[in-house]
Design an enzyme around this catalytic site. Sequence first.
Site: not given
Length: 624
Positions: A269, A357, A385
């Site tokens: 990353k 979640e 969600r």
Amino acid sequence: MTELSEALADKRTTAVEGADLTTLDGPHAVRALPAGQLAALARDMRAFLIEKVCASGGHLGPNLGMVELTIALHRVFDSPRDPILFDTGHQAYVHKILTGRAAGFDRLRQAGGLSGYPSRAESAHDWSENSHASASLSYADGLAKAHELHGYRDRSVVAVIGDGAMTGGMAWEALNNIGAGERPVVVVLNDNGRSYAPTTGALTHHLDALKQPGERTAVPDRAGANLFTQIGFTYLGPVDGHDTALLEAVLEQARVLRRPVLVHAVTVKGSGFAPAEDDEADCLHAVGTVDAVTGRPAPTSGPPSVSWTGLFGQALLELAGEREDLVAVTASMLRPTGLYPMAVKYPERVFDVGIAEQHAVTSAAGLAMGGFHPVVALYSTFLTRAADQVLMDVALHRLPVTFVLDRAGITGPDGASHHGMWDASLLGIVPGLRLAVPRDGGQLRSLLREATAYEGPTALRFPKGTAEQGPEAVRRAGSVDVLSESGIRDVLLISYGPMAHRCLQAAAQLTQQGIGVTVADPRWAVPIAPELLELAARHRLVVTVEDNSRTGGLGSTVAQTLRDDAVTTPVHNLGLPRAFLTHGPREQLLADAGLTAAQIAYAVLRARAGQPLVHAAATDGSPQ
């Protein structure tokens, strides 16, 4: 002309001096490039991303890590004929450049400009624009089934998903279905070991084991059994995600197999930008305007501002010091939701469950059943969600769980799937849940303390940005703060949270016209306080103002409660339209929704005159 520019020009692009990436008119140009030019293309891509994203803000780290992988994908697969789906979508900037949209990066995430996520309106190469994680594999499963039903035998579907998004349960529901079939779905697992923070959980340990030197192979019959092969996938990898030639070879192998394949690509990353690679916090995951050399935020004038997120983090840390039963749960967003200070001081009481979640909410329910008071910190948009879990796993059991919803209302440049404009509508229907909307940092502290003392489900919502000092109450009626009032009980303006300043400014404008206005801040928006009903009954008109969808929102709850109590005062609700709002500055989007002080005052005048209010239109043309 550079060597790369010459190669692009040879392929009938309109490349100019300096290998101008804005001249790339589609993946065909990249497929036609000689392999020897790809390293130069990758370098130019990174330089372009650093220049443009540092100037405009956006997702920098994820895209720097995707350069070679995206080039290889577009050289092997024929987009859009072969759909390429980017999970979450914040790593699709390179895809946008390769599909002819580099010129739009000068207006990245600006109103009317290029979206920071895939956008179906921008390009046929963008299949989905939902930026909630873990959904790409289900899209891919459905598209592959559609191809089969159409009789398309020579098409592939590609889903690019990070190891962070792979922690979501929906991803595994999709893998379960894809692996049971024989359809040509290629799952590219972009493994950089991070979401915002280092990835956690058993899957991370498994991927780490696969990356051990003795396990490295891209040949199917040499790859040992692993989690993916056990559920029906051919596993190829691990492969260096920054080696374009190797990536091309492995992806081509995956394409010709014509069955479910998982390509395990290992990337870094922030690759190619030292400040991002060295940033232990989040690899410059999402940035505002930053220096293109140092990666540091641009200097600002005036005293430093305090964010809502930072205030919440400090308030929670203070409460955690007072109460050993207070714990916190987050879904892979420890720093963005303000939990990091508590995690540093009380690491055993903070749980990062990954991008999951639904699991976060029900795990919090279990913690509450076990005698603790969990604080579940999420972005407002991501609570949607887990609506079922809030309703059936927490509220049904009347459990003391506090939801803290950051980025509520208009969030600005992230666009439709990141605006937090539905949470109050969803939470307003949950039996027994109390919802607070603080108007400033002081209210946040006091309401958080009240919420965590309540023996049942609670929620607090606040917006993105600076927590400006809110107005002081002139008096308190029960739990309701009266912010201003006149001797004439004409209009009651009910202001929710940070809309207080706008309502007070509107009240001042109306007072100049001889209209008596009371401005009230309920503090606790749900349930409706009896004192608010009494105030409404003593006025000729009630107007509610909220930074949430006005459809089924807090104002609708006020109107229904007044009707149920036989209070005949007419109610008009101002809020966000029932629409998917685009990206743009928060102030502009609020103005578009009719929520400036002047617009609120004008709406009150029309309501008093018995004229219909003018609202922003719903996307489907239905009434607001």
